[in-house]
Motif scaffolding. Sequence first.
Motif, mmCIF file in Angstrom:
data_model
loop_
_atom_site.group_PDB
_atom_site.id
_atom_site.type_symbol
_atom_site.label_atom_id
_atom_site.label_comp_id
_atom_site.label_asym_id
_atom_site.label_seq_id
_atom_site.Cartn_x
_atom_site.Cartn_y
_atom_site.Cartn_z
ATOM 1 N N THR A 83 0.835 -1.189 0.000
ATOM 2 C CA THR A 83 0.000 0.000 0.000
ATOM 3 C C THR A 83 0.878 1.250 0.000
ATOM 4 N N ASP A 84 0.286 2.355 -0.495
ATOM 5 C CA ASP A 84 0.986 3.636 -0.459
ATOM 6 C C ASP A 84 0.165 4.624 0.361
ATOM 7 N N GLU A 85 0.472 5.894 0.264
ATOM 8 C CA GLU A 85 -0.195 6.909 1.079
ATOM 9 C C GLU A 85 -1.690 7.040 0.770
ATOM 10 N N ASP A 86 -2.099 6.612 -0.431
ATOM 11 C CA ASP A 86 -3.489 6.810 -0.860
ATOM 12 C C ASP A 86 -4.307 5.527 -0.907
ATOM 13 N N VAL A 107 -15.165 -1.898 8.213
ATOM 14 C CA VAL A 107 -15.835 -1.056 7.225
ATOM 15 C C VAL A 107 -16.579 -1.907 6.204
ATOM 16 N N VAL A 108 -17.588 -1.304 5.593
ATOM 17 C CA VAL A 108 -18.179 -1.847 4.381
ATOM 18 C C VAL A 108 -17.686 -0.982 3.228
ATOM 19 N N VAL A 109 -17.540 -1.591 2.067
ATOM 20 C CA VAL A 109 -16.963 -0.908 0.912
ATOM 21 C C VAL A 109 -18.001 -0.871 -0.210
ATOM 22 N N GLN A 110 -18.201 0.315 -0.784
ATOM 23 C CA GLN A 110 -19.103 0.418 -1.930
ATOM 24 C C GLN A 110 -18.483 -0.278 -3.139
ATOM 25 N N PRO A 111 -19.308 -0.810 -4.037
ATOM 26 C CA PRO A 111 -18.776 -1.617 -5.141
ATOM 27 C C PRO A 111 -17.925 -0.855 -6.147
ATOM 28 N N ASN A 112 -18.195 0.433 -6.350
ATOM 29 C CA ASN A 112 -17.464 1.175 -7.376
ATOM 30 C C ASN A 112 -16.413 2.093 -6.759
ATOM 31 N N HIS A 113 -15.327 2.298 -7.494
ATOM 32 C CA HIS A 113 -14.321 3.264 -7.059
ATOM 33 C C HIS A 113 -13.887 4.083 -8.265
ATOM 34 N N GLY A 114 -13.548 5.333 -8.000
ATOM 35 C CA GLY A 114 -13.174 6.239 -9.083
ATOM 36 C C GLY A 114 -11.769 6.772 -8.912
ATOM 37 N N CYS A 115 -11.553 8.008 -9.415
ATOM 38 C CA CYS A 115 -10.219 8.599 -9.342
ATOM 39 C C CYS A 115 -9.921 9.142 -7.947
ATOM 40 N N GLY A 116 -10.978 9.466 -7.192
ATOM 41 C CA GLY A 116 -10.798 9.974 -5.838
ATOM 42 C C GLY A 116 -10.427 11.436 -5.765
ATOM 43 N N ALA A 117 -10.463 12.130 -6.926
ATOM 44 C CA ALA A 117 -10.041 13.532 -6.925
ATOM 45 C C ALA A 117 -11.074 14.479 -7.535
ATOM 46 N N CYS A 118 -11.968 13.975 -8.368
ATOM 47 C CA CYS A 118 -12.899 14.859 -9.080
ATOM 48 C C CYS A 118 -14.098 15.228 -8.196
ATOM 49 N N ARG A 119 -14.901 16.159 -8.692
ATOM 50 C CA ARG A 119 -16.054 16.636 -7.927
ATOM 51 C C ARG A 119 -17.034 15.514 -7.644
ATOM 52 N N ALA A 139 -12.018 -13.317 -1.415
ATOM 53 C CA ALA A 139 -10.586 -13.491 -1.173
ATOM 54 C C ALA A 139 -10.316 -13.208 0.299
ATOM 55 N N GLU A 140 -9.096 -13.502 0.722
ATOM 56 C CA GLU A 140 -8.737 -13.222 2.119
ATOM 57 C C GLU A 140 -8.481 -11.742 2.350
ATOM 58 N N HIS A 141 -7.980 -11.050 1.330
ATOM 59 C CA HIS A 141 -7.729 -9.619 1.411
ATOM 60 C C HIS A 141 -8.186 -8.953 0.115
ATOM 61 N N MET A 142 -8.468 -7.661 0.190
ATOM 62 C CA MET A 142 -8.830 -6.885 -0.988
ATOM 63 C C MET A 142 -8.099 -5.553 -0.944
ATOM 64 N N TYR A 143 -7.587 -5.153 -2.082
ATOM 65 C CA TYR A 143 -6.876 -3.873 -2.201
ATOM 66 C C TYR A 143 -7.888 -2.737 -2.326
ATOM 67 N N LEU A 144 -7.667 -1.641 -1.600
ATOM 68 C CA LEU A 144 -8.551 -0.473 -1.652
ATOM 69 C C LEU A 144 -7.821 0.671 -2.339
ATOM 70 N N ALA A 145 -8.294 1.007 -3.543
ATOM 71 C CA ALA A 145 -7.671 2.071 -4.325
ATOM 72 C C ALA A 145 -8.067 3.446 -3.796
ATOM 73 N N ARG A 146 -7.399 4.465 -4.275
ATOM 74 C CA ARG A 146 -7.600 5.831 -3.805
ATOM 75 C C ARG A 146 -9.065 6.259 -3.875
ATOM 76 N N GLY A 147 -9.748 5.933 -4.942
ATOM 77 C CA GLY A 147 -11.121 6.406 -5.129
ATOM 78 C C GLY A 147 -12.179 5.551 -4.464
ATOM 79 N N SER A 148 -11.804 4.707 -3.522
ATOM 80 C CA SER A 148 -12.771 3.848 -2.831
ATOM 81 C C SER A 148 -13.688 4.668 -1.931
ATOM 82 N N LYS A 149 -14.849 4.084 -1.649
ATOM 83 C CA LYS A 149 -15.815 4.721 -0.751
ATOM 84 C C LYS A 149 -16.101 3.741 0.384
ATOM 85 N N LEU A 150 -15.723 4.136 1.585
ATOM 86 C CA LEU A 150 -15.830 3.263 2.761
ATOM 87 C C LEU A 150 -16.822 3.833 3.769
#
Length: 358
Positions: A25-28, A86-98, A129-140
Amino acid sequence: MSDVRAMVLTGPNQIEERRFPRPETDEDSALLRIEASGICGTDYESLSGEYAREYPLILGHEPLGVIEEIGDRAAARWGVEAGDRVVVQPNHGCGACRRCNDGARCNFVDGGYGSTPAAVAPALWGGFAEHMYLARGSKLHRVPDGLPLHLAALANPIAAGFGWAVRAGGLQAGDRIAILGAGQRGLASTVAASHSGADFIAVTGLARDEHKLALARQLGAHATIDVDAEDPVSAVLERTDGEGVDVVVDLTPYSTEPVVQGIEMLRPGGTMVLAGLKGTHRVAEFDSDAIIRHEANVRGVRGVDRESFVRALRLIASGRYPVERMHTHEFPLEDVERGIRTLSGETGEPAISITVEP
């Protein structure tokens, strides 16, 4: 660094266990340790090949778990920290736009958990899976303290109830609604409609869905209709004194007849929400003039907004409705295919909401 076990869809009706490197993982970004992931009808459509996918991929778009690692910027953005459930929403985006900041679907990155191919690094994009990666645009969404696992796992379907039946349908207190399909999202729509003050709620199902229709009545439905025994349009019109309903939500998989029937159930100016995927099945001999005659608003829905998840978790935590009765099965990770086929009805076991738990 240990490997992560996952169940991978490699083609229609083909699921196999594979291991992937534990992602860094990184900072985002963050890494989620999966505690449970709900099974959806879309998972069956993907397994059967009815819903075309790019293989290989890890299904599971209703994940719930504990944050095991998280970057500082991600923690600040999402308002969570390592150790939070946490629960995670199914879609993720760029995490930066409006639109991302508003909790809506991103215009730039159309990412999806349970739908992104494993060829896209770091591969762990699904809840089976045992683990899932959460990208920057995730919604938790942080799970309220003390909420049992199987109740928290209902957040995704109940959020769909609020997002589709209430928000997309424009349902107001005192309105009437017909919910076509008594699966977990049909029952979730029943709860959401009841909680939102609907004056009349009708839920349709098949003869084999009697256990679901019985639960619908416990969750707030005023009328349940066995479509194998009576015409659903006539039944709805009869129970509304011929006026029809303000909102219809079609949640039926594959079946196209409810699309036609739903329009006929509407009052003039009512809203029809299309949420049930039909795959390769097309609506035959559809009279589009019916939309004009009913002055109908027709809306398609795909994802669920952030506010609907917030409302869902609040409702579940309130204990006001017996939603725990929706949960019927849990399966270990290696039995995910059996879980999917149980939800579809192939095994003959009455099922509503099912979780896969590593």
